[in-house]
Structure formats: structure tokens, C-alpha cells
Scaffold this motif. Structure first.
Motif, PDB file in Angstrom:
ATOM      1  N   THR A   1       0.845  -1.193   0.000  1.00  0.00           N
ATOM      2  CA  THR A   1       0.000   0.000   0.000  1.00  0.00           C
ATOM      3  C   THR A   1       0.878   1.241   0.000  1.00  0.00           C
ATOM      4  O   THR A   1       1.847   1.324   0.764  1.00  0.00           O
ATOM      5  CB  THR A   1      -0.921   0.006   1.232  1.00  0.00           C
ATOM      6  N   VAL A   2       0.521   2.222  -0.828  1.00  0.00           N
ATOM      7  CA  VAL A   2       1.323   3.435  -0.989  1.00  0.00           C
ATOM      8  C   VAL A   2       1.085   4.404   0.163  1.00  0.00           C
ATOM      9  O   VAL A   2      -0.065   4.692   0.524  1.00  0.00           O
ATOM     10  CB  VAL A   2       0.992   4.129  -2.326  1.00  0.00           C
ATOM     11  N   GLN A   3       2.186   4.893   0.756  1.00  0.00           N
ATOM     12  CA  GLN A   3       2.151   6.010   1.701  1.00  0.00           C
ATOM     13  C   GLN A   3       2.878   7.169   1.026  1.00  0.00           C
ATOM     14  O   GLN A   3       4.102   7.157   0.898  1.00  0.00           O
ATOM     15  CB  GLN A   3       2.835   5.651   3.019  1.00  0.00           C
ATOM     16  N   LEU A   4       2.113   8.148   0.573  1.00  0.00           N
ATOM     17  CA  LEU A   4       2.666   9.224  -0.245  1.00  0.00           C
ATOM     18  C   LEU A   4       3.131  10.389   0.620  1.00  0.00           C
ATOM     19  O   LEU A   4       2.404  10.873   1.485  1.00  0.00           O
ATOM     20  CB  LEU A   4       1.606   9.701  -1.245  1.00  0.00           C
ATOM     21  N   HIS A   5       4.380  10.840   0.369  1.00  0.00           N
ATOM     22  CA  HIS A   5       4.931  12.031   0.989  1.00  0.00           C
ATOM     23  C   HIS A   5       5.102  13.092  -0.103  1.00  0.00           C
ATOM     24  O   HIS A   5       4.669  12.903  -1.237  1.00  0.00           O
ATOM     25  CB  HIS A   5       6.248  11.709   1.690  1.00  0.00           C
ATOM     26  N   LYS A   6       5.752  14.196   0.213  1.00  0.00           N
ATOM     27  CA  LYS A   6       5.815  15.305  -0.741  1.00  0.00           C
ATOM     28  C   LYS A   6       6.576  14.942  -1.999  1.00  0.00           C
ATOM     29  O   LYS A   6       6.094  15.170  -3.118  1.00  0.00           O
ATOM     30  CB  LYS A   6       6.450  16.529  -0.075  1.00  0.00           C
ATOM     31  N   ASN A   7       7.763  14.373  -1.841  1.00  0.00           N
ATOM     32  CA  ASN A   7       8.618  14.111  -2.999  1.00  0.00           C
ATOM     33  C   ASN A   7       8.941  12.631  -3.200  1.00  0.00           C
ATOM     34  O   ASN A   7       9.755  12.290  -4.066  1.00  0.00           O
ATOM     35  CB  ASN A   7       9.929  14.904  -2.875  1.00  0.00           C
ATOM     36  N   PHE A   8       8.360  11.790  -2.398  1.00  0.00           N
ATOM     37  CA  PHE A   8       8.669  10.363  -2.455  1.00  0.00           C
ATOM     38  C   PHE A   8       7.525   9.596  -1.813  1.00  0.00           C
ATOM     39  O   PHE A   8       6.551  10.195  -1.345  1.00  0.00           O
ATOM     40  CB  PHE A   8       9.992  10.061  -1.732  1.00  0.00           C
TER      41      PHE A   8
ATOM     42  N   MET B   1       7.060  -9.806   5.380  1.00  0.00           N
ATOM     43  CA  MET B   1       7.951  -8.860   4.715  1.00  0.00           C
ATOM     44  C   MET B   1       8.262  -7.751   5.715  1.00  0.00           C
ATOM     45  O   MET B   1       7.424  -6.901   5.997  1.00  0.00           O
ATOM     46  CB  MET B   1       7.269  -8.312   3.461  1.00  0.00           C
ATOM     47  N   TYR B   2       9.470  -7.748   6.271  1.00  0.00           N
ATOM     48  CA  TYR B   2       9.801  -6.920   7.427  1.00  0.00           C
ATOM     49  C   TYR B   2      10.266  -5.507   7.064  1.00  0.00           C
ATOM     50  O   TYR B   2      10.571  -4.708   7.942  1.00  0.00           O
ATOM     51  CB  TYR B   2      10.890  -7.598   8.265  1.00  0.00           C
ATOM     52  N   THR B   3      10.351  -5.176   5.794  1.00  0.00           N
ATOM     53  CA  THR B   3      10.783  -3.848   5.383  1.00  0.00           C
ATOM     54  C   THR B   3       9.830  -3.278   4.347  1.00  0.00           C
ATOM     55  O   THR B   3       9.185  -4.023   3.615  1.00  0.00           O
ATOM     56  CB  THR B   3      12.213  -3.892   4.802  1.00  0.00           C
ATOM     57  N   ASP B   4       9.751  -1.940   4.327  1.00  0.00           N
ATOM     58  CA  ASP B   4       8.963  -1.302   3.282  1.00  0.00           C
ATOM     59  C   ASP B   4       9.874  -0.909   2.124  1.00  0.00           C
ATOM     60  O   ASP B   4      11.084  -1.142   2.166  1.00  0.00           O
ATOM     61  CB  ASP B   4       8.197  -0.090   3.826  1.00  0.00           C
ATOM     62  N   PHE B   5       9.295  -0.341   1.074  1.00  0.00           N
ATOM     63  CA  PHE B   5      10.041   0.040  -0.126  1.00  0.00           C
ATOM     64  C   PHE B   5      10.064   1.557  -0.254  1.00  0.00           C
ATOM     65  O   PHE B   5       9.027   2.225  -0.109  1.00  0.00           O
ATOM     66  CB  PHE B   5       9.379  -0.555  -1.383  1.00  0.00           C
ATOM     67  N   PHE B   6      11.235   2.085  -0.543  1.00  0.00           N
ATOM     68  CA  PHE B   6      11.363   3.509  -0.828  1.00  0.00           C
ATOM     69  C   PHE B   6      11.169   3.707  -2.333  1.00  0.00           C
ATOM     70  O   PHE B   6      11.846   3.057  -3.136  1.00  0.00           O
ATOM     71  CB  PHE B   6      12.749   4.014  -0.397  1.00  0.00           C
ATOM     72  N   VAL B   7      10.228   4.607  -2.715  1.00  0.00           N
ATOM     73  CA  VAL B   7       9.917   4.812  -4.130  1.00  0.00           C
ATOM     74  C   VAL B   7       9.964   6.306  -4.450  1.00  0.00           C
ATOM     75  O   VAL B   7       9.285   7.115  -3.797  1.00  0.00           O
ATOM     76  CB  VAL B   7       8.511   4.257  -4.476  1.00  0.00           C
ATOM     77  N   GLN B   8      10.783   6.682  -5.440  1.00  0.00           N
ATOM     78  CA  GLN B   8      10.799   8.066  -5.909  1.00  0.00           C
ATOM     79  C   GLN B   8       9.456   8.390  -6.559  1.00  0.00           C
ATOM     80  O   GLN B   8       8.783   7.519  -7.118  1.00  0.00           O
ATOM     81  CB  GLN B   8      11.925   8.261  -6.925  1.00  0.00           C
ATOM     82  N   LYS B   9       9.078   9.657  -6.495  1.00  0.00           N
ATOM     83  CA  LYS B   9       7.756  10.045  -6.970  1.00  0.00           C
ATOM     84  C   LYS B   9       7.550   9.731  -8.448  1.00  0.00           C
ATOM     85  O   LYS B   9       6.442   9.389  -8.878  1.00  0.00           O
ATOM     86  CB  LYS B   9       7.521  11.533  -6.717  1.00  0.00           C
ATOM     87  N   ASP B  10       8.635   9.831  -9.248  1.00  0.00           N
ATOM     88  CA  ASP B  10       8.492   9.559 -10.681  1.00  0.00           C
ATOM     89  C   ASP B  10       8.492   8.065 -11.000  1.00  0.00           C
ATOM     90  O   ASP B  10       8.421   7.668 -12.160  1.00  0.00           O
ATOM     91  CB  ASP B  10       9.599  10.261 -11.474  1.00  0.00           C
TER      92      ASP B  10
ATOM     93  N   VAL C   1      -0.712  -1.647  -4.695  1.00  0.00           N
ATOM     94  CA  VAL C   1       0.121  -1.716  -5.899  1.00  0.00           C
ATOM     95  C   VAL C   1       1.002  -2.959  -5.885  1.00  0.00           C
ATOM     96  O   VAL C   1       1.153  -3.630  -4.864  1.00  0.00           O
ATOM     97  CB  VAL C   1       1.038  -0.469  -6.017  1.00  0.00           C
ATOM     98  N   ILE C   2       1.581  -3.234  -7.051  1.00  0.00           N
ATOM     99  CA  ILE C   2       2.677  -4.216  -7.156  1.00  0.00           C
ATOM    100  C   ILE C   2       3.955  -3.423  -7.312  1.00  0.00           C
ATOM    101  O   ILE C   2       4.077  -2.581  -8.213  1.00  0.00           O
ATOM    102  CB  ILE C   2       2.482  -5.150  -8.356  1.00  0.00           C
ATOM    103  N   VAL C   3       4.912  -3.659  -6.421  1.00  0.00           N
ATOM    104  CA  VAL C   3       6.191  -2.956  -6.452  1.00  0.00           C
ATOM    105  C   VAL C   3       7.311  -3.956  -6.684  1.00  0.00           C
ATOM    106  O   VAL C   3       7.292  -5.061  -6.162  1.00  0.00           O
ATOM    107  CB  VAL C   3       6.418  -2.160  -5.143  1.00  0.00           C
ATOM    108  N   ARG C   4       8.275  -3.553  -7.505  1.00  0.00           N
ATOM    109  CA  ARG C   4       9.426  -4.414  -7.821  1.00  0.00           C
ATOM    110  C   ARG C   4      10.684  -3.862  -7.172  1.00  0.00           C
ATOM    111  O   ARG C   4      10.907  -2.650  -7.149  1.00  0.00           O
ATOM    112  CB  ARG C   4       9.612  -4.495  -9.338  1.00  0.00           C
TER     113      ARG C   4
ATOM    114  N   SER D   1      16.115  -0.046   3.592  1.00  0.00           N
ATOM    115  CA  SER D   1      14.981  -0.313   2.714  1.00  0.00           C
ATOM    116  C   SER D   1      15.423  -0.466   1.267  1.00  0.00           C
ATOM    117  O   SER D   1      16.277   0.284   0.794  1.00  0.00           O
ATOM    118  CB  SER D   1      13.958   0.834   2.799  1.00  0.00           C
ATOM    119  N   PRO D   2      14.832  -1.394   0.546  1.00  0.00           N
ATOM    120  CA  PRO D   2      15.114  -1.492  -0.893  1.00  0.00           C
ATOM    121  C   PRO D   2      14.462  -0.336  -1.647  1.00  0.00           C
ATOM    122  O   PRO D   2      13.455   0.213  -1.207  1.00  0.00           O
ATOM    123  CB  PRO D   2      14.481  -2.828  -1.279  1.00  0.00           C
ATOM    124  N   ILE D   3      15.046   0.012  -2.770  1.00  0.00           N
ATOM    125  CA  ILE D   3      14.456   1.005  -3.655  1.00  0.00           C
ATOM    126  C   ILE D   3      13.527   0.268  -4.606  1.00  0.00           C
ATOM    127  O   ILE D   3      13.914  -0.722  -5.228  1.00  0.00           O
ATOM    128  CB  ILE D   3      15.541   1.772  -4.427  1.00  0.00           C
ATOM    129  N   GLY D   4      12.282   0.755  -4.716  1.00  0.00           N
ATOM    130  CA  GLY D   4      11.296   0.050  -5.511  1.00  0.00           C
ATOM    131  C   GLY D   4      10.754   0.862  -6.664  1.00  0.00           C
ATOM    132  O   GLY D   4      10.908   2.089  -6.721  1.00  0.00           O
TER     133      GLY D   4
END
Length: 692
Positions: free
Chosen positions: A115-122, A132-141, A152-155, A165-168
Motif C-alpha cells: 500500500t502506498v504512503q505518499l509524501h511530498k517528494n517520495f 515482509m519486514y521492510t517497506d520500499f522507498f519509491v521516488q515520486k516519478d 500496488v505491485i512494487v518491484r 529499505s530497498p528502492i522500488g
């Protein structure tokens, strides 16, 4: 919700603390020439099993105990990964083995549902899987259009050594959590199971020539004039098997088991075949089916629909009145089903009709919702087949087959797919009629190829583990039952007696479930060891190629050998067997998750209500209770049992109160109140109430 580090709040993947682990220090010592003679003995390779608390166990084949790995020693390994683990020397010769993951050999999966947790730039994507003990860091783009709160499905795109955290990268937006379609698609995605077909596969299937040609029929045994019919569930859309019946001049019967000839359309080397192999099975969720083959095949061209000529692959038997098989013919055929029956209709014929007379199926069981008139010759066919099936079943039981008639929970759904009721599916004579002739066809095909000593796909089932049977015996003793574990025959005889004795009793579902868990799992293999549960020396899956890829392989191999082709590559088919077994397991897990989801959704309307139930599981964190009325299962947390402090006694399968000595044990009947329903976690929370 998972906590984020200071760096994560600033839009950066968290950095882990610099820590020189014991395993790394050991490697340095080896480099200096220390402990070289014993170092190799401390390393193992196995599969990581992570629990919801973030700790893990590495399961090593051939090792009696699993290796515990604390969360801070997982070193970025995830649930299901193939890993190398180092066992700390101080635990090496003790009962408990602890260690650290030193290498990730193979990731089980790269894609996760969250599930997406949206911040200002990420954003962060918080996985739905508690393991799954860690979340994924995702750039806004890299969000792929996902909004805050979307499922969502995140890779995994990257996971740097110094980041927690892995970058997704978000690959697909599944929808809004809590919506039924979103949740069902999430379940499929969690197990890597697709729910749509690639456009090129759909286009390939639609471009196939699906017409029935007389030239093709000339190469087959033409059985279109033989009385043929199907018996399936009322709501079935694909009919992959049919039975034919003919009375021979010598007084015996010719009985055909006709299976859709899927391999005629699904050719090796095509994108259609590749897609079917990758899926390996249809997936049956509570409210939908995700088919192995595109709809144009599974529901139309390969479905043995009434009043249509079809290409089939058949096993045709000559049988006498004692249900003895006198002759077997195997090969490709052309058939024409004249009647389609639902199980309820066939059961009505079995219970009410008489040989030599026409029979009218009542409107309340008819698939047409109106009375159906069944000719006398069809009535005779069904009644004769039922008698033969009963004799086949009786013989199987005498030879040591085990009968698992476990209660199957089904939901009544409204037009929007919401559960409005629960009912239990019962297997009656009509179901067993079809089952026996499918078993016969599967067995005879396997026996035929086995005599050739050529590579083949078998359905195998090993004997049960002795320790599991002992544990099972200990549990059922609480209900006054026991198994005779002296030898194979006494085990199967006493197990069948037990399963018959518990029918209709409150403990039936618990006993049936635990009995199944004590058995080995059936699987596919080129290495035949027989099928313990069915008491067959040779067994395969021939009868459902619309929904199982192994059956497609069986059809292809059988036709090759009928054409006198040499034995095919055992290594190639063993790889395909392992893949098919793995996909079958994933599909079964997805099906169970969909049932859990629907149970929780159904119980949302029953919050604060009180039910009677049976304790179906006991763990250190609480007791699982299965409700008698609808078989829904929920958790009573140990911390919510207020009259004492309870600890888990593994030997007794019980929670035991330290002050009072009161026990809550597997199989105990309790009263509960529905405390909470959590659709997102597919979880029911109960609390105990005192019975009057």
C-alpha cells in the motif's frame, strides 16, 4: 504501519548501523589460518522461512532441525529466499541452532504487493505480507500513477548495502484496498499468479482454427453415435470430461471416459503453450476462476458442451457386471455429448429413477429451472454406471485407499459477489460416480505407459511420516479415538474407520484437517513411487487438461508412445513436473487466502455475536477457534485471556495458565464473541466468553 527512520522521513532509504557480524569475523579468522579445519561445517544452504515478528528459520534438507536466524542477522534476505547460513559455533552442538545469513543465493520473488504512503517528494510502499519486514522507498516519478492509499505491485529495483529499505518501482496499480476485486487481484499478485492474458496470447488463441473437420475425424475413432453425457457442478462453464455408455452383445459394457483434446490446439513451442506452462493450473478463488487457457478454448472449443461435436482423448473400457476391466483402448476420438447434467440432477436420477422407465427431473434441482424429461436409455446408463462406480470404490477401499470426505465450505454470493450465506458442499453418489471413472482412467493410462518403461508424468503420494501420525494419534485421543500404527494396512483401516466415525460430529472438520496434515503432499514426478492415498501402484493426471498442464503433458506423451516414439527426456519432464507442483501449491495458497477474505467479509455482519466453536490451533500467541455453524476461523489472543497469564505447552498443544493450571487445548469446545474483523489482513479476532 511500519516506522520510518529519520533518513526515510527526509526522502532517503534508511542507513543501517555498521556492524561487523560474527560470520564476517569468522571469515577474517579463516583468512589468518585459524579454524580452517572446522569452518566448512558451520555453513548450510537452505530456504528462509520468515515469521510475522521478523525472525526467520532456515530449512535445510536432511537437517533434523531448522536454523534460527534473528531479524538483525537476516542481512536483507526475505521470506522464501534460497540462502547460505552460518551457524554460530556456540550453538553448533546444542539442541538449538542459531546463525546468520551470509549469502542470498536466489531471491524467491522480486515483486511484492503493498500500500502506498505518499509524501511530498517520495513514497513508501508498505507490504501486505506480514512476513515482509521492510517497506520500499519509491521516488515520486517511479510511482506509475499510484495515489496515496492505493494497493500496488512494487518491484525491487536496487538494495544498496548501506540502506535498510530497498528502492522500488511501482509496476501496477491494483486498486483501492477493501474493494473485492482489488483484494482478489492482490491475493493472486502476492503469489505471482496472473489474472489477465497478454494481448498476443489472446490474439493467438482467437486466430486458431477451431472448426471440427471430417478429415481430422478420419484419423480418430469416431464415437459420435455413442450415448455420451457430462456431469458437472451446476455453475460449471468448462466441461473437460464426459462419459459414454453402450451395452455390448456379450452382456458386458463399453464405457468411455472422454477428455477434451487440449493438446490438439495447444501445440508445443507456441506462445499459447508457453503461457499455459507458466501458469500450470487454473486458480479457483471464491468468487472467480482464473483459467489456465484463454476463454475461447476453456469455455468453448475444448469444452464438451451438449449437442456439439468435439475432439477428445479417450480411455474406453470393456467391463463386466462385477466392474472388472476386461479390455482397455486408449487414443484420440471424436465425440458428441447429448446431455449435460448437474450433480444434483444426476443424484436425483440415482435416488428416484427406475431402470427401463423415463424419468422427469423436478424443477427445483433442474439446471433449466423447469422439469426435464430423461429418456429410459440415459436413466439406465446413469444407474448402471453408479452401480459399477460403487464396486470400483469398494475394491479401492479393500486395497487400502483412504477416503477424505472433508467438509468443503462454500459461500452464497449476491450479484456483486458479496457473501450472504454459508453452506457445506456434500459429496454424494453422483460426485463419486464421476470420481471413480476419472480415477480408473488415470490409473489405466499410467499402467499402460509404465509397462513400456518410458519417461512419463506420474501423480505420486508418499507414505505418511511416522512422527506426524504419532502426533495426530495424541490429538484424537482427546476425543476418544485412536489409530492402529502397527503396519500400513492397520493404519489405513483404522484411519478410514476414524474418518467415518467422526462424520457429522462437531470435531469432524478438525479431525479431517489434522488427518490431511499428517499425510505427505501429492506431487508430480517422472519417478514413480505410487499413490499412497489412493492405494494405486501407478497413477497419473489425464482427465483435466483444460485446467492442469500436467494432463496436457500426459496427453502428448501418451500419443507419442501410441505412435511408437522413443522415450522422451526424463530431465526435461522432471523440471516441468517440479514447476507444475510448485504452481499447484501457490494456487492452493491463493484459494485459501480468498476463503479467509470471504470469511472475514461474511463475519463483518456478525460483530459482537456469540458462537460455539472448537479450538483448531494453538500457538504461543493464542488459540485459533473454528466456529461450528459456518467453519469460519479466528484468533483469540493469549494476552486477551484475562483470568491468568498463559504460556504455550507444545507437548499438550495447549495454553496453560500459570496460576490456575487451566488449559485451552486443541479440540476443546469454547464460546467466543466476534471482537473484530480486519479485511485488509484477512483476520478474525475473537474473545472468549463463559458458557452458561
Amino acid at each position: 504501519m511500519k516506522k520510518t527512520t529519520k533518513n526515510q522521513k527526509q526522502g532517503k532509504p534508511g542507513k543501517s548501523k555498521k556492524n561487523r557480524s560474527l560470520a564476517k569475523r569468522n571469515r577474517q579468522e579463516q583468512h589468518k589460518g585459524k579454524h580452517q579445519e572446522t569452518s566448512a561445517a558451520h555453513y548450510y544452504i537452505g530456504t528462509l522461512d520468515v515469521n510475522s515478528r521478523g525472525n526467520g528459520y532456515v530449512v535445510v534438507e536432511g537437517l533434523e532441525q531448522d536454523i534460527f536466524v534473528a531479524s538483525n542477522f537476516l542481512n536483507k534476505a526475505l521470506h522464501g529466499d534460497r540462502v547460505e547460513v552460518y551457524v554460530f559455533p556456540r550453538f553448533r552442538n546444542r539442541n538449538k541452532m542459531e546463525g546468520e545469513v551470509t549469502k542470498i543465493i536466489e531471491r524467491k520473488k522480486q515483486r511484492f504487493v503493498g500500500t502506498v504512503q505518499l509524501h511530498k517528494n517520495f513514497a513508501f510502499v508498505v507490504p501486505t505480507d506480514p512476513r515482509m519486514y521492510t517497506d520500499f522507498f519509491v521516488q515520486k516519478d517511479k510511482l506509475g500513477g499510484a495515489q496515496d492509499g492505493d494497493r500496488v505491485i512494487v518491484r525491487i529495483d536496487d538494495w544498496k548495502d548501506h540502506h535498510d529499505s530497498p528502492i522500488g518501482v511501482v509496476e501496477q496499480v491494483l486498486g483501492i484496498p477493501g474493494h473485492q476485486t482489488t483484494e482478489m487481484h492482490s491475493i493472486l499478485a502476492e503469489y505471482g499468479l496472473p489474472y489477465t492474458y497478454p494481448e498476443e496470447v489472446e490474439a493467438f488463441a482467437k486466430a486458431l482454427d477451431l472448426s471440427i473437420k471430417e478429415e481430422e475425424i478420419s484419423y480418430r475413432r469416431d464415437m459420435r453415435d455413442t450415448l455420451t453425457f457430462t456431469i458437472d457442478p451446476r455453475d460449471a462453464k468448462d466441461f473437460d470430461d464426459a462419459l459414454s455408455f453402450k451395452l455390448l452383445d456379450n452382456g458386458n459394457y463399453e464405457i468411455g471416459v472422454h477428455i477434451a483434446d487440449v493438446s490438439h490446439y495447444v501445440k508445443e513451442g507456441t506462445i499459447l503453450d508457453e503461457e499455459a506452462y507458466n501458469r500450470a493450473t487454473s486458480v479457483y478463488l471464491v468468487d472467480r476462476v482464473v483459467p489456465m487457457l484463454p476463454e475461447v478454448l476453456c469455455n468453448f472449443a475444448c469444452s464438451l458442451r451438449p449437442d456439439e461435436d468435439k475432439y477428445t482423448f479417450s480411455a474406453v473400457f470393456e467391463m463386466n457386471q462385477r466392474a472388472e476391466v476386461l479390455n482397455v483402448w486408449l487414443g484420440r476420438t471424436a465425440t458428441h455429448s447429448s446431455f449435460r447434467f448437474a450433480y444434483e440432477e444426476a443424484q436425483s436420477v440415482i435416488e428416484e429413477a427406475k431402470v427401463g422407465e423415463e424419468y422427469t427431473i423436478p424443477s427445483d434441482v433442474s439446471i433449466t429451472d423447469a422439469e426435464r424429461s430423461i429418456p429410459a436409455n440415459v436413466v439406465e446408463a446413469i444407474l448402471t454406471l453408479n452401480t459399477l462406480a460403487q464396486r470400483l470404490r469398494s475394491k479401492r477401499m479393500r486395497l487400502g485407499a483412504i477416503t477424505f470426505d472433508k467438509v468443503e465450505v462454500k459461500f452464497d454470493l449476491d450479484e456483486n459477489g458479496n457473501p450472504i450465506g454459508v453452506y457445506f458442499k456434500e459429496s454424494k453418489e453422483a460426485n463419486k460416480l464421476i470420481e471413480e471413472f476419472m480415477l480408473l482412467a488415470n490409473r489405466k493410462v499410467a499402467e499402460y505407459v509404465a509397462k513400456m518403461k518410458k519417461t512419463f508424468v506420474y501423480r505420486i503420494h508418499d507414505e505418511p511420516d511416522a512422527d506426524k501420525l504419532q502426533q495426530f494419534n495424541g490429538v484424537i485421543a482427546r476425543f476418544g479415538y485412536s489409530l492402529n500404527l502397527n503396519n500400513k494396512k492397520t493404519i489405513t483401516d483404522s484411519l478410514n474407520n476414524l474418518l467415518e466415525e467422526v462424520k457429522g460430529k462437531k470435531e469432524q472438520n478438525l479431525v479431517d484437517t489434522l488427518a490431511i496434515r499428517s499425510m505427505a503432499k501429492a506431487s508430480y514426478s517422472t519417478k514413480n513411487i505410487g499413490h499412497y492415498g489412493l492405494a494405486f501402484d501407478y497413477y497419473t493426471h489425464f482427465t483435466s487438461p483444460i485446467r492442469r498442464y500436467p494432463d496436457v503433458m500426459v496427453h502428448r506423451l501418451l500419443q507419442l508412445y501410441l505412435d511408437n516414439a522413443p522415450s522422451q527426456s526424463e530431465a526435461e519432464y522432471e523440471t516441468k513436473c517440479k514447476h507444475s507442483s510448485q504452481m499447484e501449491s501457490l494456487a492452493a495458497s491463493a484459494e485459501r487466502d480468498s476463503i479467509k477474505y470471504m470469511q472475514v467479509k461474511y463475519m463483518e455482519g456478525h460483530k459482537n455475536q456469540i458462537f460455539a466453536g472448537v479450538i483448531s490451533g494453538v500457538t504461543e500467541w493464542g488459540i485459533y477457534v473454528e466456529l461450528n455453524v459456518n467453519k469460519c476461523e479466528g484468533l483469540v489472543r493469549a494476552r486477551d485471556i484475562k483470568d491468568d497469564y498463559y504460556t504455550f505447552d507444545e507437548q499438550q498443544y495447549a495454553l496453560v495458565g500459570q496460576a490456575t493450571g487451566r488449559t485451552y487445548q486443541l479440540g476443546d469446545e469454547v464460546m467466543i464473541r466476534v471482537k473484530n474483523t480486519d479485511l485488509l489482513k484477512k483476520q478474525l479476532d475473537f474473545e472468549l466468553v463463559e458458557s452458561n
